[in-house]
Design an enzyme around this catalytic site. Sequence first.
Site: not given
Ligand SMILES: [Zn+2]
Length: 369
Positions: A120-121, A167, A188, A249
């Site tokens: 995650g970001n 990302e 996710h 994803h």
């Molecule tokens: Zn991801």
Amino acid sequence: MKHGEKSIDLGSRKLVAMRDVQDALAAGATSIETAANCVVTPSARDFLQQHGIELVMDKAADASAPAASDDYASAPAAVKSQAAVNRRLFTTPEAEEIKKEICSVGRKLWMRQFVDGNGGNISYRIGPNEVLCTPTLVSKYDLTPEDISLTDLEGNQIAGSKPRTSELLLHLEIYKSVPEAKAVVHCHPPHATAYAITGRVPPNMIIPEFEVFVGKVAISPYETPGTKAFAETVLPYVREHNTVLLSNHGIVCWADTVTHAEWYAEVLETYCWTLMLATQLGVPISTISEQHGSDLLAIKKKLGLPDIRFDTSRMKECQLSDLEVPGSIALEPTPCDGNNSNGGNGGADLESLVKAVTDAVMERLENRE
Ligand SMILES: [Zn+2]
């Protein structure tokens, strides 16, 4: 500096490429320092990350640092003043508040099991060409404001001691394509990701909050995470959808604030989960009538949120989805939510979708007799 640490000063360089970082590794560096406006090539960044070498890009920002390098000293005044403006943005009261908000949203994502490991970001576009973002390889539960970096819209790190998320390109493509997008959250969540791994989208007009805050969710084709090709997969959808399922994803959401982008992730995840639970009750799911549905879309328009259904010329292709298989909670994406002819979802093309719709309608008619 602690025992065993070695920092290599590349503050005089305008560009740091693969050769430079290989030399730094050979010299035993544990970190390299560059000027804030130095361009570090993506492969050099990857190399540093793979070898655990820290990249510190605040050289010119440090008042106690030795005199600015020859290159920096001879740089045009406009470049220097722009670099100074960029660096100043990183420590403004607004930036400090947003760093805290990013950390609290990161913790929410982890607490709700929307991210795992260092997944995650989160990012926020704080200036026309400046983005605050989470670092790579840090759990979203453990984030502190000191972990947040500042980059430009090309992904070059301007400030911050930790390397930015790999990302970030996904976030930057969204900012470049949607001027209203100020914040992006990628995560996710398991139930929404379940849809993303089947190449299906949830149906609409079942729960009001979902219609207003998310609406039709698009699905983008699979590409290797972290690549430019992956980042570009969302481009056909992000202007008319604030939430996109990323095939095999996870999901990505954009909004006016980091908090709101996380809300949309919550709304989508809860919706997908609720649909899955409802199917276990063994009775058909009821839907919101067309009239009540228009009321919801009117509320959404007032809130200034995007929805492809506002474009009446595309209404027909959007509606196909909801007719596909009566009562189904996992629909083939239509052209407006991701099933285009060159898409890679393994979904049916428009022709076979029309056939599926026709078959379903015929079956429904036959069952009435
Ligand atoms: Zn991801």
